[in-house]
Design a protein around this motif. Structure first.
Motif, short mmCIF file in Angstrom:
data_model
loop_
_atom_site.label_atom_id
_atom_site.label_comp_id
_atom_site.label_asym_id
_atom_site.label_seq_id
_atom_site.Cartn_x
_atom_site.Cartn_y
_atom_site.Cartn_z
N GLU A 193 15.95 20.10 -11.22
CA GLU A 193 17.17 20.96 -12.05
C GLU A 193 17.36 22.21 -11.85
N GLN A 194 16.16 23.07 -11.58
CA GLN A 194 15.90 24.45 -11.40
C GLN A 194 16.08 25.26 -12.89
N GLY A 195 16.11 24.53 -13.76
CA GLY A 195 16.36 24.94 -15.03
C GLY A 195 15.26 24.15 -16.07
N PRO A 196 15.25 24.62 -17.29
CA PRO A 196 14.29 24.07 -18.09
C PRO A 196 14.62 22.92 -19.08
N GLY A 379 11.13 24.95 -15.73
CA GLY A 379 12.36 25.21 -15.28
C GLY A 379 12.34 26.25 -14.20
N ASN B 226 14.32 35.04 -13.87
CA ASN B 226 14.83 33.46 -13.62
C ASN B 226 16.11 33.63 -13.26
N THR B 230 20.74 28.70 -14.25
CA THR B 230 20.28 27.52 -14.75
C THR B 230 19.35 27.84 -16.09
N THR B 231 19.25 28.97 -16.13
CA THR B 231 18.46 29.20 -17.34
C THR B 231 19.19 29.35 -18.93
N PRO B 232 19.25 28.65 -19.96
CA PRO B 232 19.99 28.80 -21.04
C PRO B 232 19.59 30.21 -21.77
N ASN B 235 16.64 30.80 -24.03
CA ASN B 235 15.28 30.55 -23.25
C ASN B 235 14.85 31.49 -22.26
#
Lengths: 413, 413
Positions: A193-196, A379, B226, B230-232, B235
């Motif tokens: 995914e490369q994300g959390p 992530g 990050n 992809t990082t919300p 987060n």
């Protein structure tokens, strides 16, 4: 055995991933397998050996994409599985390689069990997905899909001054299989995914409905340099302050649009002296959304915000477009197949938008395409700390296997 | 004529300013007379000639300060007038030179009219007020007042690698008059405002009640790098966002404290890549106030704000003190004398705080001190565009003349 009971061999897949990670291994446990480097050649050689050991013919196309087609019972367009083996300079073991080797494991499982598909099943490793050495990312898949000509690709110069064409020859991967000769029936890609999101939710399978679009903007704010001590607060044209106000408002912008992301990655001021009010600030904004209308709405809102804040701050702002990639929707039917496979295999799954770019977004322009995501621990990616568990790989590869079988069809033995 | 009707000669003062501006003149109409440079030597030589033409003995002290004392009728501590002749590299004609040459014009006027003061009247041009070549600003006045030893000053190395001691000898201004030999009865300095307040208000005379103190802080914000896609948003540990929020809050901080200024002059982020959330942001803040308690309150508020915003933004912040100069109050009696002189001469005046540092703030530690400000057009200084009108200089020099006379006392002829 019934085909529905077919499963990949987790230990074999994990072992291959470990072996591949030795090619370009860095002392910190990461991988540096920059496109067309010596380490990339070693990884390619290993992959080609594995394909040949399955009795497959390996094709190297004109831009170095490595392709093998396992024939089906009928001479139709193949279901293609793919990803990439190149990494960024401080990469990990999973980004790209997980997808290629999961595809390899699918082929090994079918070969081992003597299962023949109706449509051919192809596996491809694309050249230079990362764009880390040659900054055109998704380079191999763009050539594969006819978006870049072979000549264009050969002429791309890397950050180290080398040419793609020369490096392809140097490492022995300047093939002659024509780009564009294959038009897949469908394309599948497994990727971390490369994300959390999956890791946080404890969900093993992500089904990518869309790959994010992005708009990269550079904002140049121009005010007037002045003395930090003698200039009253209400008489300033402070470029840094105006820029900070715009950046500080990004979370508010993002929260007003569903699934929107907004990031300031670069920020500098001039002259950059502690007691001088900056006359100039330059920063970038990365806007992402999987939906084209929402991405456009984000850009429109951002531009309005820049004007409003600049005007209020008594400075001028210029906005330059640095890049734009439109969002790419995945094929709804392929997405549905993946979803029903995950359900049948009893893996919890979630539909999601990929926040990063992938070869799949290029392939989606020429054939029905979707992606399978597996969780990335915390992530993290593009880092030696990148990690997915053997269980995550197992689940992803089994979903990949059965999705490919449903799309290709199984010939009863 | 009555002493109260005495006035300086505007044309003579303006002419001297023009001649001095030729020493180190730049093609854009500005001046580059960096301390102890060849251009500085030319300016010094011209000034010394002018002093000797008045029949005065010129003393060069151990750090190159140029001093002349016009004897009074009584052998008492002198009233000292001073400023500096050095400029920044992109300087103008007025910053420093206006004060030195207004002092010269005062001496010329007294000489011309044969007026003898009771106390001696001194004139000094301090070495390296700007700190542009040798970054210890107010260097000469600090040595004059005993805050730096002569040996310390000689050992200061410039940005160009030269030593103060060697450059003093090279240009012929390594004098032997002892630093600290003069203890003035009072110190007066005329200077351009370097800010827009007098110019905006149309007031010719500013009376400096206090010289600003400053606190320079560097904030290092640490988050986590990050992927921007992809990082919300919820987060993230975005160092750039937290830093921008802090900088954007500076006007609010400044407006909560009377006469407070707060400026971000440097701002950088790392890694500084458009699609990577920055893990680090470093910026500086320049806090200024003429009142010690308010300056401390600003620093306290700022530190609390950094902690609050960092905590809310899920990052860590470290604050480093880069520099602190306490505010310096001017002498209330000298301020009153200037004010009544301005009133008597029918010049509108305003009490104010100097937002910039001056030699006067060093002198104020050893003797009663105050400053006379004249308007800077548009508040511009340290620029070829720096400008004050002949009328502004005339008003300032007349106030300087009569303030000096009141402090020194006039001996009836």
């Amino acid at each position: 055995m019934k085909v529905s009971e077919l499963r990949i061999q987790t230990a074999r897949l994990w072992q291959s991933l470990e072996e591949m990670a030795q090619r370009g291994a860095t002392p910190d446990g990461g991988v540096c397998r920059l496109a067309l480097s010596d380490a990339d050649k070693e990884g390619r050689d290993l992959f080609c050996d594995w394909l040949r050991n399955l009795g497959l013919t390996v094709q190297i196309d004109q831009v170095g994409n490595i392709l093998a087609i396992r024939p089906g019972s009928q001479d139709e367009a193949p279901v293609l599985i793919g990803s990439h083996l190149d990494t960024v300079s401080t990469g990990g073991r999973f980004d790209g390689a997980a997808g290629v080797l999961a595809g390899l494991e699918v082929l090994r499982t079918l070969e081992e069990k003597g299962i023949r598909t109706r449509r051919p099943l192809g596996l491809v490793s694309f050249t230079n997905e990362e764009g880390a050495r040659y900054t055109t990312d998704m380079m191999g898949s763009q050539a594969f899909c006819g978006e870049l000509s072979v000549e264009q690709v050969w002429a791309i110069r890397g950050l180290d001054g080398t040419l793609v064409g020369e490096e392809l020859r140097r490492i022995g991967y300047a093939g002659d299989f024509p780009c564009g000769a294959i038009r897949p029936y469908a394309y599948l890609e497994l990727h971390i995914e490369q994300g959390p999101q999956l890791d946080r939710a404890g969900i093993p399978i992500g089904i990518v409905e869309a790959i994010t679009g992005l708009t990269w903007l550079e904002v140049i704010v121009r005010g007037a340099a002045n003395h930090a001590g003698t200039t009253p607060m209400d008489n300033r044209r402070d470029a840094a302050l105006a820029a900070a106000r715009i950046v500080a408002s990004l979370p508010d912008l993002a929260s007003s649009i569903p699934d929107q992301r907004a990031t300031c990655g670069r920020f500098s001021v001039a002259p950059g002296i502690v007691n001088v009010i900056p006359h100039e600030a330059i920063f970038t904004v990365d806007l992402r959304n999987g939906d084209p209308a929402r991405l456009l709405e984000a850009e429109t809102q951002f531009r309005a915000r820049v004007q409003e804040i600049s005007s209020r701050s008594n400075v001028l702002a210029e906005i330059r477009l640095l890049g734009h990639v439109p969002p790419q929707r995945c094929d709804p039917q392929v997405v549905s197949v993946i979803e029903s496979v995950a359900t049948d295999l009893a893996y919890p799954s979630r539909r999601m938008v990929s926040g990063a770019g992938h070869d799949a977004q290029i392939l989606a322009r020429i054939c029905p395409t979707a992606m399978i995501f597996i969780p990335s621990r915390d992530g993290v990616s593009h880092s030696p700390a990148e990690y997915s568990t053997p269980e995550a790989l197992e689940a992803g590869a089994n979903v990949l296997l059965h999705t490919a079988l449903r799309l290709a069809g199984v010939e009863r033995a």
